[in-house]
Write an enzyme that holds these catalytic residues in place. Structure first.
Site, PDB file in Angstrom:
ATOM      1  CE  LYS A 138      34.869  48.682  39.949  1.00 10.85           C
ATOM      2  NZ  LYS A 138      35.348  49.887  39.257  1.00 10.85           N
ATOM      3  NE  ARG A 149      33.737  56.527  34.455  1.00  9.50           N
ATOM      4  CZ  ARG A 149      34.103  55.307  34.816  1.00  9.50           C
ATOM      5  NH1 ARG A 149      33.652  54.267  34.162  1.00  9.50           N
ATOM      6  NH2 ARG A 149      34.920  55.097  35.823  1.00  9.50           N
ATOM      7  CE1 TYR A 165      11.021  27.504  25.688  1.00  6.23           C
ATOM      8  CE2 TYR A 165      13.093  27.861  26.848  1.00  6.23           C
ATOM      9  CZ  TYR A 165      11.726  27.630  26.876  1.00  6.23           C
ATOM     10  OH  TYR A 165      11.079  27.527  28.063  1.00  6.23           O
ATOM     11  CG  MET A 220      15.478  31.453  33.794  1.00  8.16           C
ATOM     12  SD  MET A 220      13.855  31.881  34.446  1.00  8.16           S
ATOM     13  CE  MET A 220      13.227  32.971  33.193  1.00  8.16           C
TER      14      MET A 220
HETATM   15  C1  LIG Z   1      36.734  49.674  38.921  1.00  7.23           C
HETATM   16  C2  LIG Z   1      37.778  50.705  39.074  1.00  7.23           C
HETATM   17  C3  LIG Z   1      39.131  50.333  39.181  1.00  7.23           C
HETATM   18  C4  LIG Z   1      39.616  48.892  39.012  1.00  7.23           C
HETATM   19  O1  LIG Z   1      39.743  48.558  37.662  1.00  7.23           O
HETATM   20  P1  LIG Z   1      40.324  47.122  37.205  1.00  7.23           P
HETATM   21  O2  LIG Z   1      40.437  47.224  35.748  1.00  7.23           O
HETATM   22  O3  LIG Z   1      39.288  46.109  37.624  1.00  7.23           O
HETATM   23  O4  LIG Z   1      41.595  46.931  37.908  1.00  7.23           O
HETATM   24  C5  LIG Z   1      40.052  51.338  39.427  1.00  7.23           C
HETATM   25  N1  LIG Z   1      39.672  52.625  39.551  1.00  7.23           N
HETATM   26  C6  LIG Z   1      38.387  53.022  39.417  1.00  7.23           C
HETATM   27  C7  LIG Z   1      38.026  54.448  39.554  1.00  7.23           C
HETATM   28  C8  LIG Z   1      37.404  52.071  39.171  1.00  7.23           C
HETATM   29  O5  LIG Z   1      36.126  52.457  39.027  1.00  7.23           O
END
Ligand SMILES: *Cc1c(COP(=O)(O)O)cnc(C)c1O
Length: 338
Positions: free
Chosen positions: A34, A118, A231, A278
């Site tokens: 992801k 969650r 800055y 930046m």
């Molecule tokens: C992002 C995610 C993972 C992976 O987690 P890591 O700590 O990066 O291995 C696993 N399960 C779910 C549901 C996630 O959202």
């Protein structure tokens, strides 16, 4: 070279996959790609992970799943976030069901909330035929082993009548250090990229960072006593001081809260000083160095975990912000297989 250059080492990624698979034993490794592969470039890391033995891909959104479906027509792709079944069905994406109706004609994983508080069902319904997997997500696999183990126990109890379905709970931290959570499959993200889920040295768990980030000194100057750089005049020379200007800033993902962290200038650790702009930041030198000297921001032993500690964040957020996989990134990008 552009202002900076990112190198994604798929060889390192493959070795991390092998390390995780060894830890997992008979449990499958599902590669979490992801957020564009945690900023590394989802298509490249997905391909390398699958070649090295990962058996499925996991993403957060249907859009991410659809994009990967074009490159991987036959691979399992699980969407872990909320999604619309109609969009997923045609592309043969698998869905995570965290509440409400369980759709038909699409492979589903029921997600049970065992303590993350969650997304997730509070009770497991009788799974209809479209359900292929049961899952939960651990809140403390990296910090509180006993709470994580309690979550696994609750999950195993609730899912015991359906042990023929694929049961999965582990993220990277659990895959590496919580044997009871490994079950049938583990959804591993951060560790694939050679980043420590514990914020420690990834080498402690046999992991190798995949991302390297390099730039160079664009200007070198001497500050006299009382002169400043950047800055707000946040860094003021107490004695005559050589500084180098690096053409990378927060718009590139080198965050403003990284002042005080170290980078490698010509192989030596040097402190980032003054306000990060930046498009540039300053580094304190111990002598005059030539313009063009190499500056390594990440890699060669300089770890994302160190920067994260200085910035008060986690390695995950840091690499997502660099966006090595994005076409919008301002750095050159190179993929190698070392
Ligand atoms: C992002 C995610 C993972 C992976 O987690 P890591 O700590 O990066 O291995 C696993 N399960 C779910 C549901 C996630 O959202």
């Amino acid at each position: 070279m552009n202002r900076s250059e990112l190198t994604v080492d798929l060889g390192a990624l493959r070795r991390n996959v092998t390390t995780l698979r060894r830890a997992l034993g008979r449990a499958e490794l599902w590669a979490v790609v992801k957020a564009d592969g945690y900023g590394h470039g989802a298509p490249d890391v997905a391909r390398a992970a699958l070649e090295a033995g990962a058996s499925a891909l996991c993403v957060a959104t249907v859009a991410e799943g659809l994009a990967l479906r074009r490159d991987f027509p036959d691979r399992r792709i699980l969407v872990m976030g909320p999604a619309d079944a109609a969009d997923a069905r045609e592309a043969r994406l698998e869905l995570t069901i965290a509440d409400g109706r369980i759709p038909e004609g699409v492979r589903c994983h029921l997600k049970l909330d065992t303590g993350m508080g969650r997304y997730g069902l509070s009770e497991l319904p009788e799974p209809p035929a479209s359900v292929v997997g049961l899952m939960t997500h651990l809140a403390t696999a990296d910090t509180d082993v006993s709470f994580a183990e309690r979550q696994v126990e609750l999950f195993l109890e609730a899912t015991a009548p359906y042990a023929h379905l694929t049961r999965h709970a582990a993220n990277s931290a659990a895959a590496l250090r919580l044997p009871s959570a490994r079950l049938d499959a583990a959804r591993c993200g951060v560790a694939l990229y050679g980043l420590s889920p514990f914020g420690s040295d990834p080498a402690d768990d046999g992991l190798e960072p995949v991302l390297r980030w390099q730039s160079r000194l664009a200007q070198v100057k001497r500050l006299d006593v009382g002169e400043s750089t950047g800055y707000g005049r946040q860094f003021m020379a107490q004695s005559p001081t050589w500084i180098g200007i690096v053409p990378v800033g927060y718009a590139d993902g080198f965050r403003r809260d990284l002042t005080g962290t170290e980078v490698l200038v010509d192989g030596e650790r040097r402190r980032v000083v003054g306000t990060i702009s930046m498009d540039s930041f300053a580094v304190e030198l111990d002598r005059e160095l030539p313009v063009g000297s190499t500056v390594v921001l990440l890699g060669d032993g300089l770890r994302a975990e160190e920067h994260a500690r200085v910035a008060g964040t986690i390695n995950y957020e840091l690499v997502c912000g660099i966006g090595a996989g994005s076409t919008a990134t301002r750095a050159d990008r190179k993929v190698v297989d070392a």
